[in-house]
Design a protein around this motif. Structure first.
Motif, PDB file in Angstrom:
ATOM      1  N   ARG A 155     -20.729  33.958   5.199  1.00 29.93           N
ATOM      2  CA  ARG A 155     -21.776  32.964   5.476  1.00 29.93           C
ATOM      3  C   ARG A 155     -21.158  31.851   6.302  1.00 29.93           C
ATOM      4  O   ARG A 155     -20.059  31.361   5.990  1.00 29.93           O
ATOM      5  N   HIS A 156     -21.869  31.460   7.355  1.00 29.61           N
ATOM      6  CA  HIS A 156     -21.353  30.403   8.226  1.00 29.61           C
ATOM      7  C   HIS A 156     -22.518  29.594   8.784  1.00 29.61           C
ATOM      8  O   HIS A 156     -23.612  30.132   8.982  1.00 29.61           O
ATOM      9  N   GLY A 157     -22.282  28.334   9.060  1.00 27.83           N
ATOM     10  CA  GLY A 157     -23.330  27.455   9.589  1.00 27.83           C
ATOM     11  C   GLY A 157     -23.676  27.725  11.041  1.00 27.83           C
ATOM     12  O   GLY A 157     -24.694  27.227  11.535  1.00 27.83           O
ATOM     13  N   SER A 158     -22.840  28.501  11.738  1.00 28.70           N
ATOM     14  CA  SER A 158     -23.106  28.763  13.157  1.00 28.70           C
ATOM     15  C   SER A 158     -23.669  30.163  13.344  1.00 28.70           C
ATOM     16  O   SER A 158     -23.122  31.141  12.815  1.00 28.70           O
ATOM     17  N   SER A 159     -24.723  30.250  14.135  1.00 30.91           N
ATOM     18  CA  SER A 159     -25.343  31.548  14.421  1.00 30.91           C
ATOM     19  C   SER A 159     -24.361  32.425  15.187  1.00 30.91           C
ATOM     20  O   SER A 159     -23.671  31.948  16.087  1.00 30.91           O
ATOM     21  N   GLY A 160     -24.299  33.696  14.832  1.00 33.05           N
ATOM     22  CA  GLY A 160     -23.490  34.656  15.591  1.00 33.05           C
ATOM     23  C   GLY A 160     -22.071  34.845  15.097  1.00 33.05           C
ATOM     24  O   GLY A 160     -21.349  35.699  15.623  1.00 33.05           O
TER      25      GLY A 160
END
Ligand code: CP
Length: 309
Positions: free
Chosen positions: A110-115
């Motif tokens: 899971r990460h806050g940045s798309s892609g």
């Protein structure tokens, strides 16, 4: 059970799953749901190491993946971004390569940045599962949502599902539009104009004008959380106004017999939903959480078939 493989050795977006892939995940999840007993472990992930790399907060997704991997006899370790050397300036890719060097077979990211899951997959031969990337996608949430509908109605095809609320910031909305269309549901959307993303008109959805119209049209309302933490100022006059025009309270919920309501959580009670409807039988929020564990067991098990030890 069948030895059928998923189409891809990863899951980054709902579009990675064909209709047949989704049915395979559902049938495996149903198998685990029927056969899981506390204290008994399956051995699908025996000898495999699963890294849970959450660069953004999570309760449901992280805990359910951890439980799922442990029930399948996987070795699980969690990467806590806030306590890591990212805080000393180490880059994302160097952090990932460091974890890779410890021999990991699957990553849940899971990460806050798309892609980010796709970017890391391009630098790895391991299996990467997207557990939510920015405003982009949350494919396992859409799997568990659709599985919940399949179990409740006995089908997803031809159901009318309206996605309501903060669609602009919602990875759940994007994944569900794709997944529900793949499964043959009709999808509606209702949001303030400021909370719809650029290009939404190209989606295969029916726009709704009011919450009353959405409830009248729908078999299912899929309510979204107002994501204040991702929101620029000025997108909404106030929570109260949003609640008045788009929220679901007991009166609105009861205006349509047999209406079913989903919410991915966490819920802002008093904003998009009133607390008093949360315990009603057709409000399936807790069932979604329960199904999340079995869906993630199914996915990990099916992806483990691609692992070479
Ligand atoms: N639905 C969902 O992704 O919840 P968490 O943020 O708690 O994982």
């Amino acid at each position: 059970m069948s030895d059928q493989l998923l189409s891809h050795p990863y899951l980054h977006t709902a579009d990675d799953l064909s209709y047949e892939d989704i049915q395979l995940v559902f049938s495996k999840a149903q198998y685990f749901l029927e056969n899981y007993k506390p204290g008994v472990k399956f051995d699908d992930l025996k000898g495999m190491t699963i890294a849970l790399a959450f660069f953004e907060n999570s309760t449901r997704t992280r805990l359910s993946f951890e439980l799922a991997a442990k029930r399948l006899s996987g070795e699980v370790f969690s990467f806590a971004a806030a306590q890591s050397s990212l805080a000393k300036g180490e880059s994302l890719i160097d952090t990932f390569r460091t974890i890779e060097a410890m021999t990991v077979h699957m990553y849940v990211i899971r990460h806050g940045s798309s892609g980010v899951p796709r970017f890391l997959q391009n630098n790895s031969n391991s299996i990467i599962i997207n557990a939510g990337d920015g405003k982009h996608e949350h494919p396992t949430q859409s799997l568990l949502d659709a599985f919940t509908l399949q179990k409740y109605f006995g089908k997803v095809k031809d159901l009318k599902v309206c996605i309501v609320g903060d669609i602009l910031h919602s990875r759940v909305a994007r994944s569900n539009v794709t997944m529900l269309n793949t499964l043959g549901a009709e999808v509606g959307v209702l949001a303030p104009g400021t909370l719809l993303p650029f290009g939404w008109q190209t989606w295969k959805v029916k726009p709704m004008a009011t919450i009353e119209e959405a409830i009248e049209w729908s078999d299912v309302i899929l309510m979204l959380r107002l994501q204040r933490e991702r929101m620029e100022s000025g997108l909404l006059p106030s929570n109260r106004e949003f609640s008045n025009y788009y929220g679901v309270d007991l009166k609105r919920f009861n205006s349509k017999p047999n209406l079913v309501l989903l919410h991915p959580g966490p819920v802002n009670f008093g904003v998009e939903l009133d607390y008093e409807i949360s315990a009603l039988p057709n409000v399936l929020i807790e069932t979604q959480v329960t199904h999340g564990v079995f869906i993630r067991m199914a996915l990990l098990s099916l992806l483990s078939k691609f692992v070479k030890i």
